[in-house]
Design a protein around this motif. Sequence first.
Motif, PDB file in Angstrom:
ATOM      1  N   ALA A 127      72.809  28.583  23.910  1.00  0.00           N
ATOM      2  CA  ALA A 127      72.704  28.800  25.354  1.00  0.00           C
ATOM      3  C   ALA A 127      71.270  28.594  25.832  1.00  0.00           C
ATOM      4  O   ALA A 127      71.028  27.977  26.874  1.00  0.00           O
ATOM      5  N   ILE A 128      70.318  29.113  25.048  1.00  0.00           N
ATOM      6  CA  ILE A 128      68.907  28.940  25.405  1.00  0.00           C
ATOM      7  C   ILE A 128      68.509  27.465  25.349  1.00  0.00           C
ATOM      8  O   ILE A 128      67.794  26.962  26.217  1.00  0.00           O
ATOM      9  N   SER A 129      68.994  26.767  24.329  1.00  0.00           N
ATOM     10  CA  SER A 129      68.672  25.341  24.186  1.00  0.00           C
ATOM     11  C   SER A 129      69.191  24.534  25.365  1.00  0.00           C
ATOM     12  O   SER A 129      68.485  23.691  25.931  1.00  0.00           O
ATOM     13  N   ASN A 130      70.436  24.799  25.754  1.00  0.00           N
ATOM     14  CA  ASN A 130      71.014  24.069  26.875  1.00  0.00           C
ATOM     15  C   ASN A 130      70.365  24.441  28.201  1.00  0.00           C
ATOM     16  O   ASN A 130      70.332  23.635  29.135  1.00  0.00           O
ATOM     17  N   ALA A 131      69.837  25.670  28.285  1.00  0.00           N
ATOM     18  CA  ALA A 131      69.195  26.116  29.523  1.00  0.00           C
ATOM     19  C   ALA A 131      67.937  25.318  29.827  1.00  0.00           C
ATOM     20  O   ALA A 131      67.495  25.255  30.977  1.00  0.00           O
ATOM     21  N   TRP A 132      67.354  24.682  28.787  1.00  0.00           N
ATOM     22  CA  TRP A 132      66.154  23.862  29.014  1.00  0.00           C
ATOM     23  C   TRP A 132      66.412  22.799  30.076  1.00  0.00           C
ATOM     24  O   TRP A 132      65.591  22.556  30.949  1.00  0.00           O
ATOM     25  N   PRO A 138      64.536  20.976  38.445  1.00  0.00           N
ATOM     26  CA  PRO A 138      63.596  20.837  39.566  1.00  0.00           C
ATOM     27  C   PRO A 138      62.530  19.777  39.339  1.00  0.00           C
ATOM     28  O   PRO A 138      62.084  19.125  40.298  1.00  0.00           O
ATOM     29  N   LEU A 139      62.101  19.593  38.086  1.00  0.00           N
ATOM     30  CA  LEU A 139      61.132  18.543  37.789  1.00  0.00           C
ATOM     31  C   LEU A 139      61.716  17.174  38.095  1.00  0.00           C
ATOM     32  O   LEU A 139      61.041  16.296  38.649  1.00  0.00           O
ATOM     33  N   TYR A 140      62.971  16.992  37.718  1.00  0.00           N
ATOM     34  CA  TYR A 140      63.655  15.718  38.005  1.00  0.00           C
ATOM     35  C   TYR A 140      63.771  15.506  39.507  1.00  0.00           C
ATOM     36  O   TYR A 140      63.529  14.402  40.012  1.00  0.00           O
ATOM     37  N   ASN A 141      64.132  16.555  40.235  1.00  0.00           N
ATOM     38  CA  ASN A 141      64.265  16.435  41.689  1.00  0.00           C
ATOM     39  C   ASN A 141      62.929  16.104  42.343  1.00  0.00           C
ATOM     40  O   ASN A 141      62.883  15.398  43.353  1.00  0.00           O
ATOM     41  N   PHE A 142      61.844  16.613  41.764  1.00  0.00           N
ATOM     42  CA  PHE A 142      60.512  16.383  42.330  1.00  0.00           C
ATOM     43  C   PHE A 142      59.977  14.992  41.996  1.00  0.00           C
ATOM     44  O   PHE A 142      59.485  14.269  42.867  1.00  0.00           O
ATOM     45  N   THR A 143      60.085  14.602  40.721  1.00  0.00           N
ATOM     46  CA  THR A 143      59.501  13.326  40.301  1.00  0.00           C
ATOM     47  C   THR A 143      60.445  12.147  40.498  1.00  0.00           C
ATOM     48  O   THR A 143      59.997  11.006  40.662  1.00  0.00           O
ATOM     49  N   PHE A 171      54.971  10.064  19.566  1.00  0.00           N
ATOM     50  CA  PHE A 171      56.223  10.821  19.571  1.00  0.00           C
ATOM     51  C   PHE A 171      56.424  11.566  20.890  1.00  0.00           C
ATOM     52  O   PHE A 171      57.204  11.144  21.729  1.00  0.00           O
ATOM     53  N   TYR A 172      55.723  12.672  21.063  1.00  0.00           N
ATOM     54  CA  TYR A 172      55.929  13.494  22.252  1.00  0.00           C
ATOM     55  C   TYR A 172      55.523  12.737  23.519  1.00  0.00           C
ATOM     56  O   TYR A 172      54.481  12.097  23.570  1.00  0.00           O
ATOM     57  N   GLY A 173      56.391  12.826  24.520  1.00  0.00           N
ATOM     58  CA  GLY A 173      56.112  12.191  25.798  1.00  0.00           C
ATOM     59  C   GLY A 173      56.621  10.778  25.931  1.00  0.00           C
ATOM     60  O   GLY A 173      56.590  10.200  27.016  1.00  0.00           O
ATOM     61  N   GLU A 174      57.125  10.187  24.833  1.00  0.00           N
ATOM     62  CA  GLU A 174      57.568   8.789  24.915  1.00  0.00           C
ATOM     63  C   GLU A 174      58.750   8.633  25.848  1.00  0.00           C
ATOM     64  O   GLU A 174      58.870   7.634  26.561  1.00  0.00           O
ATOM     65  N   ASP A 175      59.629   9.638  25.898  1.00  0.00           N
ATOM     66  CA  ASP A 175      60.781   9.564  26.784  1.00  0.00           C
ATOM     67  C   ASP A 175      60.368   9.681  28.249  1.00  0.00           C
ATOM     68  O   ASP A 175      60.908   8.980  29.116  1.00  0.00           O
ATOM     69  N   VAL A 176      59.395  10.549  28.529  1.00  0.00           N
ATOM     70  CA  VAL A 176      58.892  10.690  29.902  1.00  0.00           C
ATOM     71  C   VAL A 176      58.212   9.404  30.353  1.00  0.00           C
ATOM     72  O   VAL A 176      58.373   8.960  31.491  1.00  0.00           O
ATOM     73  N   ASP A 177      57.465   8.796  29.455  1.00  0.00           N
ATOM     74  CA  ASP A 177      56.783   7.534  29.776  1.00  0.00           C
ATOM     75  C   ASP A 177      57.779   6.443  30.131  1.00  0.00           C
ATOM     76  O   ASP A 177      57.574   5.690  31.099  1.00  0.00           O
ATOM     77  N   ILE A 178      58.858   6.352  29.368  1.00  0.00           N
ATOM     78  CA  ILE A 178      59.884   5.347  29.668  1.00  0.00           C
ATOM     79  C   ILE A 178      60.479   5.591  31.045  1.00  0.00           C
ATOM     80  O   ILE A 178      60.624   4.678  31.857  1.00  0.00           O
ATOM     81  N   ALA A 179      60.834   6.848  31.312  1.00  0.00           N
ATOM     82  CA  ALA A 179      61.454   7.177  32.588  1.00  0.00           C
ATOM     83  C   ALA A 179      60.514   6.915  33.762  1.00  0.00           C
ATOM     84  O   ALA A 179      60.927   6.378  34.802  1.00  0.00           O
ATOM     85  N   TYR A 215      57.500  20.216  24.835  1.00  0.00           N
ATOM     86  CA  TYR A 215      58.118  19.190  25.674  1.00  0.00           C
ATOM     87  C   TYR A 215      57.706  19.325  27.132  1.00  0.00           C
ATOM     88  O   TYR A 215      57.447  18.317  27.813  1.00  0.00           O
ATOM     89  N   PHE A 216      57.640  20.552  27.641  1.00  0.00           N
ATOM     90  CA  PHE A 216      57.213  20.746  29.027  1.00  0.00           C
ATOM     91  C   PHE A 216      55.766  20.309  29.226  1.00  0.00           C
ATOM     92  O   PHE A 216      55.434  19.631  30.208  1.00  0.00           O
ATOM     93  N   ILE A 217      54.894  20.688  28.312  1.00  0.00           N
ATOM     94  CA  ILE A 217      53.484  20.309  28.419  1.00  0.00           C
ATOM     95  C   ILE A 217      53.328  18.795  28.447  1.00  0.00           C
ATOM     96  O   ILE A 217      52.564  18.240  29.248  1.00  0.00           O
ATOM     97  N   ASN A 218      54.060  18.117  27.596  1.00  0.00           N
ATOM     98  CA  ASN A 218      53.934  16.661  27.539  1.00  0.00           C
ATOM     99  C   ASN A 218      54.602  15.973  28.719  1.00  0.00           C
ATOM    100  O   ASN A 218      54.179  14.885  29.119  1.00  0.00           O
ATOM    101  N   TYR A 219      55.641  16.596  29.284  1.00  0.00           N
ATOM    102  CA  TYR A 219      56.228  16.053  30.512  1.00  0.00           C
ATOM    103  C   TYR A 219      55.169  16.027  31.609  1.00  0.00           C
ATOM    104  O   TYR A 219      54.945  14.993  32.253  1.00  0.00           O
ATOM    105  N   PHE A 220      54.515  17.151  31.813  1.00  0.00           N
ATOM    106  CA  PHE A 220      53.498  17.225  32.862  1.00  0.00           C
ATOM    107  C   PHE A 220      52.320  16.313  32.552  1.00  0.00           C
ATOM    108  O   PHE A 220      51.747  15.693  33.458  1.00  0.00           O
ATOM    109  N   SER A 221      51.955  16.220  31.282  1.00  0.00           N
ATOM    110  CA  SER A 221      50.813  15.394  30.914  1.00  0.00           C
ATOM    111  C   SER A 221      51.073  13.919  31.196  1.00  0.00           C
ATOM    112  O   SER A 221      50.218  13.214  31.757  1.00  0.00           O
TER     113      SER A 221
END
Length: 237
Positions: A127-132, A138-143, A171-179, A215-221
């Motif tokens: 449940a905690i994992s899916n809650a991520w 909101p980040l998706y709605n904003f960016t 590794f970290y952030g590669e998915d955000v960079d693609i998006a 993951y959150f830190i690298n999303y923002f970065s």
Amino acid sequence: MPTISLIIPAFNEEDYLPACLDAVMQNVAGKAFEIIVVDNNSTDGTKQVVERYPGVTYVFEAEKGITRARQCGFKAAKGEILAYVDADTHPPAGWVEQIIEQFSKDAKLACLSGPYSFYDVSGLRNAISNAWFVAARPLYNFTGYMLVGGNFAIRREALTKMGGFDATIEFYGEDVDIAKRAKKQGKVLFSPRFVMPTSGRRMARQGFAKTAAIYFINYFSIAFRGKPATKSYLDIR
């Protein structure tokens, strides 16, 4: 109907890859134009696993790194839509049909992604994992962009204009960079219906809170600095 190339990067995945390819053969084969496994310089029996599945194309990328493996798959693939999953995922029934549906009805759609579900994490931890993904909405709605690296599809034309994958990101952030870069080519849709079952092995090994924080830190970065905050990572198999 667009042609779809399914690309699966794999590094030392002899334990997880068979279940992934079983799901692919059941739910994707015959609907995708081709299925490609990119062996990212494995030292185990990954190649032998692939050889057990007729119709699956094996390619080799000697330089280790997820972005390099994705780029190798991009170069090898011939489809109009490139769909990427990880070797520990189980592509479900209806998954490839959603790719066909979304890209067929929206010519402005550059990239499609969706959340994970975790097949080996149960109870409160699941449940905690899916809650991520709920917390990240909101980040998706904003960016206007969000992407999960083991569950996305992108137009070849868009990826070509983007210059492919950024091999400087380990590794970290590669998915955000693609998006983030895909959004410049069109719409990036993060659909809650486009769910991919995957292993929660990284969260189980690193800890749930620590993994989510990284993951959150690298999303923002990536979003605001254009580069990841975390360069080192663990290979978890």
